[in-house]
Scaffold this motif. Structure first.
Motif, PDB file in Angstrom:
ATOM      1  N   CYS A 140      16.549  -3.770 -10.546  1.00  0.00           N
ATOM      2  CA  CYS A 140      15.976  -4.922  -9.865  1.00  0.00           C
ATOM      3  C   CYS A 140      14.640  -5.238 -10.517  1.00  0.00           C
ATOM      4  O   CYS A 140      14.014  -4.362 -11.110  1.00  0.00           O
ATOM      5  CB  CYS A 140      15.841  -4.697  -8.363  1.00  0.00           C
ATOM      6  N   ILE A 141      14.224  -6.470 -10.427  1.00  0.00           N
ATOM      7  CA  ILE A 141      12.983  -6.906 -11.057  1.00  0.00           C
ATOM      8  C   ILE A 141      11.914  -6.990  -9.974  1.00  0.00           C
ATOM      9  O   ILE A 141      12.136  -7.599  -8.931  1.00  0.00           O
ATOM     10  CB  ILE A 141      13.186  -8.252 -11.770  1.00  0.00           C
ATOM     11  N   VAL A 142      10.762  -6.340 -10.242  1.00  0.00           N
ATOM     12  CA  VAL A 142       9.672  -6.293  -9.260  1.00  0.00           C
ATOM     13  C   VAL A 142       8.398  -6.871  -9.855  1.00  0.00           C
ATOM     14  O   VAL A 142       8.261  -6.986 -11.066  1.00  0.00           O
ATOM     15  CB  VAL A 142       9.416  -4.833  -8.791  1.00  0.00           C
ATOM     16  N   THR A 143       7.460  -7.219  -8.976  1.00  0.00           N
ATOM     17  CA  THR A 143       6.156  -7.725  -9.420  1.00  0.00           C
ATOM     18  C   THR A 143       5.290  -6.545  -9.852  1.00  0.00           C
ATOM     19  O   THR A 143       5.655  -5.392  -9.646  1.00  0.00           O
ATOM     20  CB  THR A 143       5.433  -8.467  -8.275  1.00  0.00           C
ATOM     21  N   GLU A 144       4.121  -6.845 -10.415  1.00  0.00           N
ATOM     22  CA  GLU A 144       3.152  -5.801 -10.745  1.00  0.00           C
ATOM     23  C   GLU A 144       2.609  -5.240  -9.428  1.00  0.00           C
ATOM     24  O   GLU A 144       2.660  -5.884  -8.390  1.00  0.00           O
ATOM     25  CB  GLU A 144       2.002  -6.400 -11.568  1.00  0.00           C
ATOM     26  N   TRP A 145       2.052  -4.033  -9.470  1.00  0.00           N
ATOM     27  CA  TRP A 145       1.448  -3.435  -8.280  1.00  0.00           C
ATOM     28  C   TRP A 145       0.230  -4.250  -7.856  1.00  0.00           C
ATOM     29  O   TRP A 145      -0.536  -4.703  -8.694  1.00  0.00           O
ATOM     30  CB  TRP A 145       1.010  -1.998  -8.555  1.00  0.00           C
ATOM     31  N   GLY A 146       0.024  -4.390  -6.542  1.00  0.00           N
ATOM     32  CA  GLY A 146      -1.163  -5.038  -6.010  1.00  0.00           C
ATOM     33  C   GLY A 146      -2.340  -4.074  -6.051  1.00  0.00           C
ATOM     34  O   GLY A 146      -2.214  -2.924  -6.475  1.00  0.00           O
ATOM     35  N   GLU A 147      -3.496  -4.515  -5.583  1.00  0.00           N
ATOM     36  CA  GLU A 147      -4.694  -3.679  -5.545  1.00  0.00           C
ATOM     37  C   GLU A 147      -4.535  -2.589  -4.477  1.00  0.00           C
ATOM     38  O   GLU A 147      -3.819  -2.773  -3.494  1.00  0.00           O
ATOM     39  CB  GLU A 147      -5.923  -4.535  -5.205  1.00  0.00           C
ATOM     40  N   TRP A 148      -5.216  -1.475  -4.662  1.00  0.00           N
ATOM     41  CA  TRP A 148      -5.210  -0.402  -3.664  1.00  0.00           C
ATOM     42  C   TRP A 148      -5.946  -0.883  -2.413  1.00  0.00           C
ATOM     43  O   TRP A 148      -6.979  -1.536  -2.505  1.00  0.00           O
ATOM     44  CB  TRP A 148      -5.904   0.845  -4.200  1.00  0.00           C
ATOM     45  N   GLU A 149      -5.404  -0.540  -1.232  1.00  0.00           N
ATOM     46  CA  GLU A 149      -6.095  -0.820   0.030  1.00  0.00           C
ATOM     47  C   GLU A 149      -7.245   0.183   0.168  1.00  0.00           C
ATOM     48  O   GLU A 149      -7.298   1.175  -0.549  1.00  0.00           O
ATOM     49  CB  GLU A 149      -5.116  -0.652   1.208  1.00  0.00           C
ATOM     50  N   GLU A 150      -8.145  -0.065   1.131  1.00  0.00           N
ATOM     51  CA  GLU A 150      -9.260   0.868   1.358  1.00  0.00           C
ATOM     52  C   GLU A 150      -8.711   2.197   1.865  1.00  0.00           C
ATOM     53  O   GLU A 150      -7.650   2.258   2.484  1.00  0.00           O
ATOM     54  CB  GLU A 150     -10.232   0.286   2.381  1.00  0.00           C
ATOM     55  N   CYS A 151      -9.473   3.246   1.623  1.00  0.00           N
ATOM     56  CA  CYS A 151      -9.104   4.587   2.082  1.00  0.00           C
ATOM     57  C   CYS A 151      -9.026   4.580   3.616  1.00  0.00           C
ATOM     58  O   CYS A 151      -9.836   3.928   4.282  1.00  0.00           O
ATOM     59  CB  CYS A 151     -10.144   5.597   1.590  1.00  0.00           C
ATOM     60  N   SER A 152      -8.042   5.305   4.175  1.00  0.00           N
ATOM     61  CA  SER A 152      -7.862   5.317   5.640  1.00  0.00           C
ATOM     62  C   SER A 152      -8.982   6.079   6.353  1.00  0.00           C
ATOM     63  O   SER A 152      -9.190   5.902   7.544  1.00  0.00           O
ATOM     64  CB  SER A 152      -6.506   5.933   5.988  1.00  0.00           C
ATOM     65  N   ALA A 153      -9.720   6.913   5.603  1.00  0.00           N
ATOM     66  CA  ALA A 153     -10.819   7.671   6.202  1.00  0.00           C
ATOM     67  C   ALA A 153     -12.155   7.107   5.742  1.00  0.00           C
ATOM     68  O   ALA A 153     -12.268   6.598   4.632  1.00  0.00           O
ATOM     69  CB  ALA A 153     -10.709   9.136   5.790  1.00  0.00           C
ATOM     70  N   THR A 154     -13.155   7.195   6.612  1.00  0.00           N
ATOM     71  CA  THR A 154     -14.501   6.772   6.214  1.00  0.00           C
ATOM     72  C   THR A 154     -15.268   7.933   5.620  1.00  0.00           C
ATOM     73  O   THR A 154     -16.244   7.750   4.913  1.00  0.00           O
ATOM     74  CB  THR A 154     -15.271   6.189   7.417  1.00  0.00           C
TER      75      THR A 154
END
Length: 160
Positions: A95-109
């Motif tokens: 299957c053909i996929v898009t490039e990876w998006g940006e990383w979300e923020e870390c779940s911990a502060t």
């Protein structure tokens, strides 16, 4: 036709050779086998490949600009096809996929946490099977240690 220039005539009593020369030739789209004249256009650009993944076909066309004066049909091809390859490494079950998006923020502060990123499916497999490509990716992330801060804030609040 070809031409040449006369630079100088040294002896006026001798005639100069011809300055023009003519030779029979065929125009575009004509052949020696066909005495009639068939004028063709230039090729129009190639069509997109018929496959979005792997081996496919593409074509291009041209048209008759001038039919023979004797009323005969043009024997020159007006369409060409050839093989084309899009993404050589793919298979019918790919299957053909898009490039990876940006990383979300870390779940911990502070301390250890997790972060995610996503991509989308652009095209499902040609053979109708399920897409096996991952659309989410998870990774550990480390933020600054937070025990010291929490201990300090607890001590500060008890003193007040």
């Amino acid at each position: 036709m070809r031409q040449r220039m006369l630079k100088a005539q040294l002896d006026l009593s001798v005639a100069c050779p011809d300055t023009q020369d003519f030779e029979p030739c065929m125009g575009p789209g004509c052949s020696d086998d066909d005495a009639s004249t068939c004028m063709m256009s230039e090729w129009i650009m190639w069509s997109p490949c018929s496959a979005s993944c792997g081996m496919g076909m593409r074509s291009r066309e041209r048209y008759v600009k001038q039919f023979p004066e004797d009323g005969s049909m043009c024997k020159v091809p007006t369409e060409e096809t050839e093989k084309c390859i899009v993404n050589e490494e793919c298979e019918p079950s790919s299957c053909i996929v898009t490039e990876w998006g940006e990383w979300e923020e870390c779940s911990a502060t502070c301390g250890m946490g997790m972060k995610k990123r996503h991509r989308m499916i652009k095209m499902t497999p040609a053979d109708g099977s399920m897409c096996k490509a991952e659309t989410s990716e998870v990774e550990k992330c480390m933020m600054p240690e937070c025990r010291m801060y929490m201990f300090y804030s607890i001590q500060t609040s008890k003193q007040q």
